[in-house]
Structure formats: C-alpha cells, structure tokens
Design a protein around this motif. Structure first.
Motif, PDB file in Angstrom:
ATOM      1  N   THR A   1       0.841  -1.190   0.000  1.00 24.97           N
ATOM      2  CA  THR A   1       0.000   0.000   0.000  1.00 24.97           C
ATOM      3  C   THR A   1       0.875   1.237   0.000  1.00 24.97           C
TER       4      THR A   1
ATOM      5  N   SER B   1       0.893   4.926   1.276  1.00 20.75           N
ATOM      6  CA  SER B   1       0.290   5.929   2.138  1.00 20.75           C
ATOM      7  C   SER B   1       0.749   7.310   1.694  1.00 20.75           C
TER       8      SER B   1
ATOM      9  N   ILE C   1     -11.137   9.924   1.618  1.00 20.91           N
ATOM     10  CA  ILE C   1     -10.886   8.493   1.386  1.00 20.91           C
ATOM     11  C   ILE C   1      -9.406   8.244   1.101  1.00 20.91           C
TER      12      ILE C   1
ATOM     13  N   TYR D   1      -7.021   6.027   3.450  1.00 18.93           N
ATOM     14  CA  TYR D   1      -6.649   4.711   2.927  1.00 18.93           C
ATOM     15  C   TYR D   1      -5.468   4.729   1.970  1.00 18.93           C
TER      16      TYR D   1
ATOM     17  N   THR E   1      -4.843   2.889  -2.631  1.00 18.47           N
ATOM     18  CA  THR E   1      -5.032   1.442  -2.561  1.00 18.47           C
ATOM     19  C   THR E   1      -6.279   1.031  -3.323  1.00 18.47           C
TER      20      THR E   1
ATOM     21  N   GLN F   1      -8.583  -0.595  -1.919  1.00 15.36           N
ATOM     22  CA  GLN F   1      -9.653  -0.320  -0.963  1.00 15.36           C
ATOM     23  C   GLN F   1     -10.165   1.117  -1.124  1.00 15.36           C
ATOM     24  N   ALA F   2      -9.272   2.068  -1.317  1.00 15.64           N
ATOM     25  CA  ALA F   2      -9.679   3.457  -1.534  1.00 15.64           C
ATOM     26  C   ALA F   2     -10.492   3.581  -2.811  1.00 15.64           C
TER      27      ALA F   2
ATOM     28  N   TYR G   1     -13.945   2.277  -2.108  1.00 14.98           N
ATOM     29  CA  TYR G   1     -14.732   3.249  -1.347  1.00 14.98           C
ATOM     30  C   TYR G   1     -15.148   4.441  -2.207  1.00 14.98           C
TER      31      TYR G   1
END
Length: 126
Positions: free
Chosen positions: A2, A4, A101, A105, A108, A110-111, A114
C-alpha cells in the motif's frame, strides 16, 4: 503493498490530493447529470448537457465543476436564471469525500472501492 500519503514526498502528496479533489468534483458533477437524466427518462451517455430552463446547450467552460458555478454567480450564461446551489454542493461534498478516502486509505484498491461506493451512494440519495 500500500502507498500511504505519508510515504511519499509532501509536494507529490499535495499534487496527488489535488488530482483526487478534481476527480471527486468531476464525479459529483457526473452524479448530478446522472440523477437529472435518469429522473427525466433521458440517456446518460448521449446528448450534450443543457440548461433545464432555456434548453441551451452548455459549452465546455460552463461545465467545469465548482469553478463555472462560482464564475457565473450561480446563473445560466444564456437565460440568467438561477442554478440551484444543490449542484455545486454535491460537487464540493464529493470532492471532500474523495480526498478524505485517499487521505485515510492511501492509494489502494480499498480506496478505489470506497470511491466507487461513494459515487453509488451519492447517486442513490439524489
């Protein structure tokens, strides 16, 4: 792996967050268009955007999220009728949601998921 926002250079993080903000505002604008056209029984994928009151087609400069609404003082360029503040508020909220978001997150999958969920929820609530 990931990525960041805290793992990259601050200038790059700021640039990427600005791009995410623009993407969020554009998605908010599209959600406005989607909701308007679906309620009116129109195709979402064909036809140019137009003023709902005077039916004049909007040019590209009239379609820049947030900026156009502010520059035109919330009025149509052609008929001078007020454009509801709801449209710019949706663009601002989606912009903020996308930035939040990515801030939480990172960059990623996942982001991304979302972000898609935020668009679906925005479309459903309108």
């Amino acid at each position: 792996m990931t990525t960041s926002l805290f793992d990259i250079a601050p200038a790059l993080a700021t640039y990427l967050l600005a791009l995410v903000a623009v993407l969020g505002a554009c998605m908010g604008s599209f959600m406005n268009c989607l909701a308007w056209r679906l309620v009116g029984g129109q195709s979402v994928l064909s036809g140019r955007s137009y003023c709902p009151r005077c039916k004049e087609q909007l040019s590209a400069v009239d379609l820049i999220p947030i900026v156009s609404w502010v520059a035109l003082r919330g009025r149509c360029r052609h008929c001078k009728k007020r454009i509801p503040v709801r449209y710019v508020l949706v663009e601002i909220v989606m912009e903020a949601v996308f930035v939040a978001i990515v801030f939480v997150y990172g960059f990623t999958v996942q982001a991304l998921a979302y972000g898609v969920l935020a668009c679906i929820l925005c479309g459903v609530t309108m």
